[in-house]
Design an enzyme around this catalytic site. Structure first.
Site, PDB file in Angstrom:
ATOM      1  N   HIS A  47       0.382  -0.997   0.087  1.00  0.00           N
ATOM      2  CA  HIS A  47       0.178  -0.155  -0.310  1.00  0.00           C
ATOM      3  C   HIS A  47       1.009   1.176   0.220  1.00  0.00           C
ATOM      4  CE1 HIS A  47      -3.697  -2.218   1.794  1.00  0.00           C
ATOM      5  NE2 HIS A  47      -2.747  -2.951   2.541  1.00  0.00           N
ATOM      6  N   TYR A 215      -6.137  -7.145  -1.782  1.00  0.00           N
ATOM      7  CA  TYR A 215      -6.182  -6.101  -2.578  1.00  0.00           C
ATOM      8  C   TYR A 215      -5.343  -5.988  -3.609  1.00  0.00           C
ATOM      9  CZ  TYR A 215      -1.333  -5.081  -0.966  1.00  0.00           C
ATOM     10  OH  TYR A 215      -0.394  -5.001  -0.343  1.00  0.00           O
TER      11      TYR A 215
END
Ligand code: FAD
Length: 382
Positions: A47, A215
């Site tokens: 991220h 993700y």
């Protein structure tokens, strides 16, 4: 004799490359020394929050990262068994408006390659494993495993949790094993098509003592990634990671939601990493040497901010050195630590506790932070 005005960065991870690029942009002569013979696209995602994207703006790589990565509209936290929503943290356009930049999830190797493109050509040196550092009044002499040497005015230790530079400052000490491992796997979008599930762009599945963060790593959403935190008595393997298996994942996540079971069933290859830690260091620099990132404040990765802190460190260090010049590196290092220690320590504590965004909370103190906006605070000036 001409005076050296040279910075050596040891380690070309996400922190070291950011330091190299930002120091070069600030006008310094910088060489980056990396032990690996080359980098490969290892199976991991990462991220990057708006706090980091604002730094990438300075490095000239923000737009390319946004074009490359996935931009989730939310971070969802869900109960591992029932799937009930525990939090819905708005990202997407909300992040752009409220925090001043995008929130991106991306393949770690793609991000690393992009960062490296921001370095001046010929300044990243592979196959340079630092073995020894000797400091005198004229600079620091570095000796590498291949027998070559270099000399610099100052040395930035960006060489990760087993940092050789940290060892030169504080002596040998193994990191602490936290009692948890992280499993990492990449799944092709193709594999997910056979399920009639909504595979959300950024979701963390939680139960009492373990979790799975999931993700996409590309804009096209053709690659989905999971990383876990699972208790594991001891780390008695050699190396940075070992292979795990679908069977081990099934056993670790028994009783979890059908979407998690689908991800495990779609797993071809999964690796297992020890989650390591260190107690806060008594110093971040000494003489002509300074530490950043995991060399300085490693943490469990549960806030997805470990690399972010390394990159914020790099930006702050470049800012402080630009303020003082290399000649007054002692003031720059002091200023750097004064402006980084509280934030890095707070994030280290929350990350280790693994509570981040589990319930509805305001993440503005992390994502809204702009390292260039706040005036530098200095105890000396106070
Ligand atoms: P490193 O990435 O460790 O880089 C150090 C570099 O130094 C390496 O390239 C190494 O080869 C080199 N080196 C080491 N010794 C020497 C030597 N003697 N001579 C020369 N070179 C040397 N962080 C996030 O921000 N977001 C995430 O989503 C995230 N997910 C994670 C998931 C897992 C499972 C783990 C374990 C970590 C995760 N992190 C995440 C944390 C993040 O990976 C680290 O905090 C980050 O990589 C630290 O960057 P660094 O540059 O300080 O160190």
């Amino acid at each position: 004799m001409a005076k050296l005005q040279k910075i050596a960065v040891v380690g070309a991870g996400l922190g070291g490359v950011a330091a190299g690029a930002l120091l070069q942009k600030a006008g310094f002569q910088v060489d980056i020394y990396e032990q690996a013979p080359a980098f490969s696209r290892l199976g991991a995602g990462i991220h990057m929050g708006p706090n980091v994207l604002k730094i990438f703006r300075r490095m000239g790589i923000e737009d390319a990262l946004v074009a490359m990565g996935s931009q989730p509209s939310f971070w969802f936290s869900r109960d591992g068994a029932t799937g009930d929503y525990l939090s819905r943290i708005p990202l997407g356009d909300f992040a752009l408006k409220e925090y001043g930049a995008h929130y991106v999830t991306v393949h770690r190797g793609d991000l690393h390659t992009l960062q490296i493109s921001a370095l001046e050509t010929g300044t990243l040196h592979f196959d340079k494993r630092l073995e020894a550092l000797v400091e005198d009044e004229t600079g620091v002499n570095l000796t590498f495993a291949d027998g070559s040497t270099a000399k610099a005015d100052i040395v930035v230790g960006a060489d990760g949790i087993n940092s050789r530079v940290r060892e030169a400052l504080l002596g040998p000490e193994k990191p602490n094993y936290s009692g948890w491992v992280g499993h990492r796997a990449l799944i092709t979008g193709e594999k997910l098509r056979r399920y009639n599930f909504d595979f959300e762009a950024c979701v963390k599945w939680w139960s009492e003592d373990r979790h799975m963060m999931v993700y996409y790593t590309t804009t096209r959403k053709d690659e989905y990634y999971y990383v876990t935190g699972v208790p594991h008595d001891a780390w008695d393997f050699d190396g940075a990671f070992v292979q795990s298996s679908r069977e081990e994942m099934e056993a670790a996540f028994v009783g979890y939601h059908p979407i998690v079971q689908a991800l495990i069933a779609s797993t071809d290859e999964v690796t297992k990493w020890p989650l390591l830690n260190r107690n806060p260091l008594p110093l971040w620099s000494s003489g002509r040497m300074v530490l950043l990132g995991d060399a300085c404040h490693p943490m469990k990765p549960h806030m997805a901010q470990g690399a972010a802190m390394a990159i914020e460190d790099a930006a702050m260090l470049a800012r402080c050195l630009a303020e003082t010049g290399i000649g007054d590196h002692a003031s720059a290092f002091q200023l750097y630590e004064e402006n980084r220690r509280d934030r890095a320590s707070r994030i280290q504590a929350v990350s280790n506790a693994n509570t981040w965004l589990r319930t509805q909370e305001d993440p503005a103190w992390v994502f809204g932070y702009d390292i260039y906006a706040a005036p530098l605070k200095s105890a000396a000036a106070a």
